[in-house]
Design an enzyme around this catalytic site. Structure first.
Site, PDB file in Angstrom:
ATOM      1  N   HIS A 113     -11.716   7.904 -25.270  1.00  0.00           N
ATOM      2  CA  HIS A 113     -12.957   7.725 -24.516  1.00  0.00           C
ATOM      3  C   HIS A 113     -13.718   9.044 -24.609  1.00  0.00           C
ATOM      4  O   HIS A 113     -13.229  10.058 -24.123  1.00  0.00           O
ATOM      5  CB  HIS A 113     -12.543   7.428 -23.065  1.00  0.00           C
ATOM      6  CG  HIS A 113     -13.650   7.121 -22.151  1.00  0.00           C
ATOM      7  ND1 HIS A 113     -14.589   8.044 -21.765  1.00  0.00           N
ATOM      8  CD2 HIS A 113     -13.972   5.981 -21.518  1.00  0.00           C
ATOM      9  CE1 HIS A 113     -15.438   7.473 -20.932  1.00  0.00           C
ATOM     10  NE2 HIS A 113     -15.079   6.224 -20.767  1.00  0.00           N
ATOM     11  N   HIS A 151      -9.792  12.577 -14.057  1.00  0.00           N
ATOM     12  CA  HIS A 151     -10.161  13.931 -14.460  1.00  0.00           C
ATOM     13  C   HIS A 151     -10.475  14.818 -13.262  1.00  0.00           C
ATOM     14  O   HIS A 151     -10.705  14.328 -12.147  1.00  0.00           O
ATOM     15  CB  HIS A 151     -11.336  13.920 -15.436  1.00  0.00           C
ATOM     16  CG  HIS A 151     -12.581  13.261 -14.903  1.00  0.00           C
ATOM     17  ND1 HIS A 151     -12.707  11.916 -14.720  1.00  0.00           N
ATOM     18  CD2 HIS A 151     -13.779  13.779 -14.531  1.00  0.00           C
ATOM     19  CE1 HIS A 151     -13.900  11.617 -14.264  1.00  0.00           C
ATOM     20  NE2 HIS A 151     -14.582  12.734 -14.129  1.00  0.00           N
ATOM     21  N   GLU A 171     -20.390  16.284  -9.755  1.00  0.00           N
ATOM     22  CA  GLU A 171     -20.980  15.020 -10.190  1.00  0.00           C
ATOM     23  C   GLU A 171     -21.496  14.221  -9.000  1.00  0.00           C
ATOM     24  O   GLU A 171     -20.717  13.850  -8.118  1.00  0.00           O
ATOM     25  CB  GLU A 171     -19.923  14.172 -10.910  1.00  0.00           C
ATOM     26  CG  GLU A 171     -19.163  14.889 -12.013  1.00  0.00           C
ATOM     27  CD  GLU A 171     -18.046  14.027 -12.577  1.00  0.00           C
ATOM     28  OE1 GLU A 171     -17.905  12.854 -12.155  1.00  0.00           O
ATOM     29  OE2 GLU A 171     -17.299  14.525 -13.422  1.00  0.00           O
ATOM     30  N   HIS A 198     -18.514  13.883  -6.365  1.00  0.00           N
ATOM     31  CA  HIS A 198     -17.237  14.478  -6.724  1.00  0.00           C
ATOM     32  C   HIS A 198     -17.526  15.926  -7.077  1.00  0.00           C
ATOM     33  O   HIS A 198     -17.955  16.239  -8.186  1.00  0.00           O
ATOM     34  CB  HIS A 198     -16.604  13.729  -7.903  1.00  0.00           C
ATOM     35  CG  HIS A 198     -16.384  12.269  -7.640  1.00  0.00           C
ATOM     36  ND1 HIS A 198     -16.544  11.287  -8.593  1.00  0.00           N
ATOM     37  CD2 HIS A 198     -16.024  11.615  -6.496  1.00  0.00           C
ATOM     38  CE1 HIS A 198     -16.277  10.098  -8.066  1.00  0.00           C
ATOM     39  NE2 HIS A 198     -15.966  10.275  -6.795  1.00  0.00           N
ATOM     40  N   HIS A 235     -10.632  12.671  -9.546  1.00  0.00           N
ATOM     41  CA  HIS A 235     -11.151  11.311  -9.409  1.00  0.00           C
ATOM     42  C   HIS A 235     -10.961  10.554 -10.714  1.00  0.00           C
ATOM     43  O   HIS A 235     -10.450  11.079 -11.691  1.00  0.00           O
ATOM     44  CB  HIS A 235     -12.614  11.325  -8.948  1.00  0.00           C
ATOM     45  CG  HIS A 235     -13.536  12.053  -9.873  1.00  0.00           C
ATOM     46  ND1 HIS A 235     -13.609  13.419  -9.941  1.00  0.00           N
ATOM     47  CD2 HIS A 235     -14.444  11.594 -10.762  1.00  0.00           C
ATOM     48  CE1 HIS A 235     -14.523  13.778 -10.832  1.00  0.00           C
ATOM     49  NE2 HIS A 235     -15.038  12.685 -11.354  1.00  0.00           N
TER      50      HIS A 235
END
Ligand SMILES: [Fe+2]
Length: 445
Positions: free
Chosen positions: A301, A344, A350, A374, A380
Site C-alpha cells: 500500500h 502506523h 493528521e 491523529h 492508529h
C-alpha cells in the site's frame, strides 16, 4: 428559508452554473470584464485605462525566486487604500495560532459534525476553529476550521493571516471574489489567497464543510519525481475566475482577519470592484474527482503522500507545513497485500475529514462532516472490523468508490481550541475502535 432567499439562491445557482473560467495552476492569467480595461505592455501606466486605479497584490515577498513568486495586478474603480479605519470586533468561534487554550493532546480524537447552525448564520459567523499550530505572526503553521451556514454573506471578508482552502461537504457555494466568481460544490475545493476579499453565497438551503487556513507558503502542486510529467492533480484542472466586478456605491461591511482578530469597517462602496486583472496570485477551484490516483499495481500500500493534491513547503525539503491529501475513488489490485491503510505512527499530524460516503479504514463512526485528529506519533489504523474483513478478503481487483475523504497533514501537532476540546460532538469512546484486536501470535516450536 423565506421565498426571497429561495429565489436569490436560484439566481445564484444559475449564475454559478453559467460561469466561464481560466484554467491552469500558477500560470500568468489575464482577464478584463470590459474591453480595454487591462493595460497592454506595462503594469502601471501614467493613467490606467477607463479611469481605473492600478494596484499590485503580493502573495509572496517581492524577491522570492521566480518559480515561487506570486503577485497580481488589479485595475479597480477605487484603490483598496480608500477605506476608513477598522475597529476590532468579536471573533466568534474563530481562533488563531499560537493555540494556547489547551495542552496538546496525544489521544486519538474524533468528532461528529457540527450541530446545525441557527438561522441567520453566514459563512463567516459559522466558522468554528478546531485547532492548529505555528504562529501567525511568524507566518508558520495552519488552522483547521469547520463551517456551517444558513445564509449568504452580505458582508465581505478577507484574511491577512493566510490562504483559505475551503472543502465543502454540504451545499454548493458561489464565491464572489475581487478576481471574479467561482463555483464550488461538495467534491470540489476552493482556494482564496491571503488578503483577497470575497463573499460566500449559498446555492442550497444550508452549507457545511471544512477550511484549512494556511499561514505558511502558498499551496503549490507537489513535485512528481519518477511519476513523470503527468498525474496526481493535473494543472489544467484548476479553474480561476474571469474578471467580474460590482459597481456598488453605498455602505458595505468589510471584515478583515488580522493576526487572529476580526476587524470591521464600513466602506462607502464595494471592494469587489476590480474590472481587470492579470497575474498568478489568484483564487481557484479544483474538482477532486479529477485527481489522477496513482497506486501500486504489484503489492503493498503506497504511503498516502501519493494522494497529495497541494503542498505548502517549509524550509526543509520534503517536509510540508501542511499537505492537502485526498482519498479519491481508485482500484486496489495489490497481491498478498493488506489493502486498507496500514497501522502506523506518523511523525506528521493528521486531521481527516469526510466529504461523502465512507472511508476504507473505518467501518463506522467516521461520518461526512465529522473529522478525526491523529497527532504526531499517535498509533492508529484500521478498526477491528476493517482489519478482520481485509485480512480475510479475497484479493480480486476491487474498486473503492463509495467515499471521498481528505486529510490536512501537518509537520506540527494540532492543539485544540477550548471549544473543540469540550465539544458535545467530540466522540467519547473513539479508542474503542481498536479494542478487541485479538492476539493471533502463535510461535512455532
Ligand atoms: Fe494516518
Amino acid at each position: 428559508m423565506n421565498g426571497d432567499a429561495a429565489l436569490a439562491r436560484g439566481d445564484a445557482r444559475k449564475t454559478a452554473e453559467g460561469l466561464t473560467h481560466l484554467c491552469g495552476f500558477g500560470n500568468e492569467h489575464a482577464s478584463e470584464a470590459v474591453p480595454g480595461a487591462l493595460p497592454v505592455g506595462r503594469n502601471a501606466p501614467q493613467r490606467a485605462p477607463l479611469g481605473l486605479y492600478a494596484e499590485q497584490l503580493s502573495g509572496t515577498a517581492f524577491t522570492e525566486p521566480r518559480a515561487h513568486n506570486r503577485r497580481s495586478w488589479l485595475y479597480r474603480i477605487r484603490p483598496s487604500a480608500a477605506h476608513p479605519a477598522f475597529t476590532h470586533t468579536h471573533n466568534g468561534r474563530i481562533r488563531t495560532a499560537p493555540f494556547t487554550e489547551s495542552v496538546p493532546d496525544p489521544n486519538r480524537l474524533r468528532w461528529n459534525p457540527l450541530p446545525e447552525p441557527v438561522e441567520g448564520t453566514d459563512f463567516l459567523a459559522g466558522l468554528w476553529t478546531l485547532g492548529g499550530n505555528g504562529d501567525v505572526t511568524q507566518r508558520t503553521g495552519m488552522a483547521v476550521h469547520l463551517y456551517h451556514a444558513t445564509d449568504s454573506m452580505d458582508r465581505v471578508f478577507s484574511d491577512a493571516d493566510g490562504e483559505l482552502l475551503i472543502v465543502p461537504e454540504r451545499g454548493g457555494l458561489l464565491l464572489r471574489t475581487e478576481f471574479g466568481l467561482l463555483h464550488a460544490e461538495p467534491g470540489h475545493v476552493a482556494l482564496i489567497p491571503r488578503g483577497v476579499r470575497f463573499r460566500v453565497e449559498l446555492l442550497d438551503e444550508s452549507a457545511r464543510g471544512y477550511v484549512c487556513e494556511n499561514y505558511g507558503a502558498p499551496f503549490q502542486l507537489p513535485d512528481l519525481g519518477p511519476i513523470g510529467a503527468n498525474g496526481l492533480a493535473n494543472p489544467r484542472d484548476f479553474l480561476a475566475p474571469v474578471a467580474a466586478y460590482e459597481d456598488v456605491e453605498g455602505p458595505v461591511e468589510v471584515v478583515n482577519k488580522f493576526c487572529g482578530n476580526l476587524w470591521t469597517a464600513t466602506y462607502d462602496h464595494s471592494p469587489l470592484d476590480v474590472v481587470a486583472w492579470h497575474g498568478n496570485h489568484v483564487p481557484y477551484t479544483y474538482d477532486l474527482r479529477r485527481f489522477n490516483v496513482i497506486g501500486s499495481i504489484s503489492y503493498d500500500h503506497p504511503d498516502p503522500s501519493i494522494f497529495t493534491v497541494l503542498t505548502s513547503p517549509s524550509d526543509t525539503p520534503g517536509l510540508a507545513g501542511v499537505d492537502f491529501v485526498v482519498f479519491a475513488p481508485r482500484w486496489l489490485v495489490g497481491e498478498d497485500t493488506f489493502r486498507p491503510p496500514y497501522f502506523h505512527r506518523n511523525v506528521m499530524s493528521e486531521y481527516m475529514g469526510l466529504i461523502e460516503g465512507a472511508y476504507d479504514a473505518k467501518a463506522e463512526g467516521f461520518v461526512p462532516g465529522g473529522g478525526s485528529l491523529h497527532n504526531m506519533m499517535s498509533a492508529h489504523g484500521p478498526d477491528r472490523e476493517t482489519f478482520d474483513r481485509a485480512s480475510a478478503a479475497e484479493l480480486k481487483p476491487q474498486k473503492v468508490d463509495d467515499g471521498l475523504a481528505f486529510m490536512f497533514e501537518t509537520r506540527w501537532p494540532v492543539t485544540l481550541t477550548a471549544h473543540a476540546a469540550r465539544a458535545d460532538h467530540l466522540q467519547p469512546h473513539y479508542d474503542d475502535v481498536w479494542r478487541g484486536l485479538e492476539r493471533h501470535f502463535r510461535p512455532l516450536h
